[in-house]
Motif scaffolding. Sequence first.
Motif, PDB file in Angstrom:
ATOM      1  N   ILE A   8      68.319  23.417  73.456  1.00  0.00           N
ATOM      2  CA  ILE A   8      69.644  23.782  72.961  1.00  0.00           C
ATOM      3  C   ILE A   8      69.832  23.223  71.551  1.00  0.00           C
ATOM      4  O   ILE A   8      69.892  22.012  71.340  1.00  0.00           O
ATOM      5  CB  ILE A   8      70.742  23.234  73.890  1.00  0.00           C
ATOM      6  N   GLY A   9      69.903  24.110  70.558  1.00  0.00           N
ATOM      7  CA  GLY A   9      70.153  23.679  69.190  1.00  0.00           C
ATOM      8  C   GLY A   9      71.566  23.157  69.042  1.00  0.00           C
ATOM      9  O   GLY A   9      72.527  23.801  69.478  1.00  0.00           O
ATOM     10  N   ILE A  10      71.703  21.970  68.427  1.00  0.00           N
ATOM     11  CA  ILE A  10      73.036  21.349  68.325  1.00  0.00           C
ATOM     12  C   ILE A  10      73.479  21.164  66.875  1.00  0.00           C
ATOM     13  O   ILE A  10      74.439  20.433  66.604  1.00  0.00           O
ATOM     14  CB  ILE A  10      73.096  20.001  69.068  1.00  0.00           C
ATOM     15  N   GLY A  11      72.789  21.802  65.919  1.00  0.00           N
ATOM     16  CA  GLY A  11      73.232  21.672  64.536  1.00  0.00           C
ATOM     17  C   GLY A  11      72.804  20.362  63.915  1.00  0.00           C
ATOM     18  O   GLY A  11      71.930  19.664  64.422  1.00  0.00           O
ATOM     19  N   THR A  12      73.460  19.993  62.833  1.00  0.00           N
ATOM     20  CA  THR A  12      72.984  18.857  62.035  1.00  0.00           C
ATOM     21  C   THR A  12      73.963  17.700  61.951  1.00  0.00           C
ATOM     22  O   THR A  12      73.916  16.923  61.006  1.00  0.00           O
ATOM     23  CB  THR A  12      72.655  19.328  60.608  1.00  0.00           C
ATOM     24  N   GLY A  13      74.840  17.568  62.905  1.00  0.00           N
ATOM     25  CA  GLY A  13      75.669  16.379  62.893  1.00  0.00           C
ATOM     26  C   GLY A  13      77.130  16.585  63.217  1.00  0.00           C
ATOM     27  O   GLY A  13      77.884  15.628  63.342  1.00  0.00           O
ATOM     28  N   SER A  14      77.565  17.826  63.361  1.00  0.00           N
ATOM     29  CA  SER A  14      78.959  18.095  63.705  1.00  0.00           C
ATOM     30  C   SER A  14      79.044  18.590  65.142  1.00  0.00           C
ATOM     31  O   SER A  14      78.277  19.462  65.558  1.00  0.00           O
ATOM     32  CB  SER A  14      79.548  19.156  62.767  1.00  0.00           C
ATOM     33  N   LEU A  15      79.977  18.061  65.898  1.00  0.00           N
ATOM     34  CA  LEU A  15      80.178  18.528  67.268  1.00  0.00           C
ATOM     35  C   LEU A  15      80.495  20.017  67.295  1.00  0.00           C
ATOM     36  O   LEU A  15      80.203  20.706  68.271  1.00  0.00           O
ATOM     37  CB  LEU A  15      81.319  17.749  67.924  1.00  0.00           C
ATOM     38  N   ARG A  16      81.072  20.534  66.224  1.00  0.00           N
ATOM     39  CA  ARG A  16      81.472  21.938  66.170  1.00  0.00           C
ATOM     40  C   ARG A  16      80.301  22.881  65.887  1.00  0.00           C
ATOM     41  O   ARG A  16      80.472  24.097  65.891  1.00  0.00           O
ATOM     42  CB  ARG A  16      82.568  22.117  65.118  1.00  0.00           C
ATOM     43  N   HIS A  17      79.131  22.340  65.636  1.00  0.00           N
ATOM     44  CA  HIS A  17      77.962  23.179  65.401  1.00  0.00           C
ATOM     45  C   HIS A  17      77.423  23.797  66.677  1.00  0.00           C
ATOM     46  O   HIS A  17      76.650  24.753  66.616  1.00  0.00           O
ATOM     47  CB  HIS A  17      76.843  22.361  64.759  1.00  0.00           C
ATOM     48  N   VAL A  18      77.751  23.244  67.819  1.00  0.00           N
ATOM     49  CA  VAL A  18      77.224  23.774  69.071  1.00  0.00           C
ATOM     50  C   VAL A  18      77.917  25.099  69.366  1.00  0.00           C
ATOM     51  O   VAL A  18      79.146  25.188  69.380  1.00  0.00           O
ATOM     52  CB  VAL A  18      77.450  22.785  70.226  1.00  0.00           C
ATOM     53  N   THR A  19      77.129  26.136  69.599  1.00  0.00           N
ATOM     54  CA  THR A  19      77.695  27.454  69.865  1.00  0.00           C
ATOM     55  C   THR A  19      78.294  27.518  71.268  1.00  0.00           C
ATOM     56  O   THR A  19      78.077  26.630  72.106  1.00  0.00           O
ATOM     57  CB  THR A  19      76.618  28.541  69.746  1.00  0.00           C
ATOM     58  N   LEU A  20      79.039  28.591  71.539  1.00  0.00           N
ATOM     59  CA  LEU A  20      79.585  28.776  72.885  1.00  0.00           C
ATOM     60  C   LEU A  20      78.458  28.902  73.909  1.00  0.00           C
ATOM     61  O   LEU A  20      78.570  28.386  75.038  1.00  0.00           O
ATOM     62  CB  LEU A  20      80.491  30.010  72.924  1.00  0.00           C
ATOM     63  N   ASP A  21      77.367  29.587  73.534  1.00  0.00           N
ATOM     64  CA  ASP A  21      76.213  29.663  74.426  1.00  0.00           C
ATOM     65  C   ASP A  21      75.631  28.271  74.675  1.00  0.00           C
ATOM     66  O   ASP A  21      75.217  27.948  75.797  1.00  0.00           O
ATOM     67  CB  ASP A  21      75.129  30.557  73.815  1.00  0.00           C
ATOM     68  N   GLY A  22      75.581  27.474  73.620  1.00  0.00           N
ATOM     69  CA  GLY A  22      75.061  26.120  73.770  1.00  0.00           C
ATOM     70  C   GLY A  22      75.917  25.276  74.686  1.00  0.00           C
ATOM     71  O   GLY A  22      75.404  24.541  75.541  1.00  0.00           O
ATOM     72  N   LEU A  23      77.241  25.356  74.518  1.00  0.00           N
ATOM     73  CA  LEU A  23      78.140  24.598  75.391  1.00  0.00           C
ATOM     74  C   LEU A  23      77.979  25.021  76.846  1.00  0.00           C
ATOM     75  O   LEU A  23      77.952  24.180  77.756  1.00  0.00           O
ATOM     76  CB  LEU A  23      79.594  24.807  74.948  1.00  0.00           C
ATOM     77  N   GLU A  24      77.859  26.316  77.063  1.00  0.00           N
ATOM     78  CA  GLU A  24      77.698  26.818  78.433  1.00  0.00           C
ATOM     79  C   GLU A  24      76.402  26.289  79.038  1.00  0.00           C
ATOM     80  O   GLU A  24      76.369  25.879  80.211  1.00  0.00           O
ATOM     81  CB  GLU A  24      77.692  28.340  78.421  1.00  0.00           C
ATOM     82  N   ALA A  25      75.329  26.268  78.243  1.00  0.00           N
ATOM     83  CA  ALA A  25      74.050  25.768  78.748  1.00  0.00           C
ATOM     84  C   ALA A  25      74.117  24.275  79.052  1.00  0.00           C
ATOM     85  O   ALA A  25      73.552  23.814  80.057  1.00  0.00           O
ATOM     86  CB  ALA A  25      72.946  26.051  77.731  1.00  0.00           C
ATOM     87  N   ILE A  26      74.797  23.508  78.207  1.00  0.00           N
ATOM     88  CA  ILE A  26      74.939  22.071  78.466  1.00  0.00           C
ATOM     89  C   ILE A  26      75.685  21.840  79.772  1.00  0.00           C
ATOM     90  O   ILE A  26      75.330  20.966  80.570  1.00  0.00           O
ATOM     91  CB  ILE A  26      75.657  21.380  77.288  1.00  0.00           C
TER      92      ILE A  26
END
Length: 247
Positions: A8-26
């Motif tokens: 799951i790609g989480i971006g480079t340091g901002s909590l808001r970088h995680v996509t909706l797909d990423g949040l669902e997978a987490i």
Amino acid sequence: MIGTLWLIGIGTGSLRHVTLDGLEAIREAAVILVPQKGSGKDDLAQLRYQIIEASGSSAEVIPFDYPERDPALPYLERVARWHDEIARRWQAAAAGAMRQGPVALLVWGDPSLYDSTLRIAERLAPRAAIRVIPGITAVQALTAAHAIPLNQVNGPICITTGRRLRDDGWPVGADRLVVMLDGEASFQTLDQSDLRIWWGAYLSMPEQILEHGLLADATGRILAAREAARARHGWIMDTYLLSRDTN
């Protein structure tokens, strides 16, 4: 055994970088493995914990110690052995899990761009079923922070590493060049007379530092900022874009 692995790609340091797909997978992962990279890099693990908590995940979170590369080995052998050991540690960590189901790793940036997580996953035995959830890359974070386009009109773009820049110089045919994984500020090795740089460290984090300008003018500022930031945080992760256009 890791039967199913989610990267799951989480971006480079901002909590808001995680996509909706990423949040669902987490939220849906049964187990999340979190690398501990040693003293001075605790904030990298802490960001992962913050993302897990903010997502509302009920996954079983298992930390594991990240190995170090052996500097005595030739580069390619050093990386290959390092990847072997990381895969072994994933499996050892997952073996202690109480829950059954998908095992997830939160990958800094995006799993497909200058990240070896997918190559490490190929070392798992038996092979796991892999799902990739893309994230924001350091390249996107850099251009967004400077509010610049990645390419010139109808122009090519090359993405490379500091090692390649040091060894091979400016790539033939490139108008613009993005450099990642550069621990030695390799732009110093170039003829700086006609180059402009857009540089960023800790992109999208509260600690973010940006510099830009003609490379001959900006080099000193960047080197001083890198040294001060590394002394303050114990680590630095930076990316930069170079262009021959000085307009």
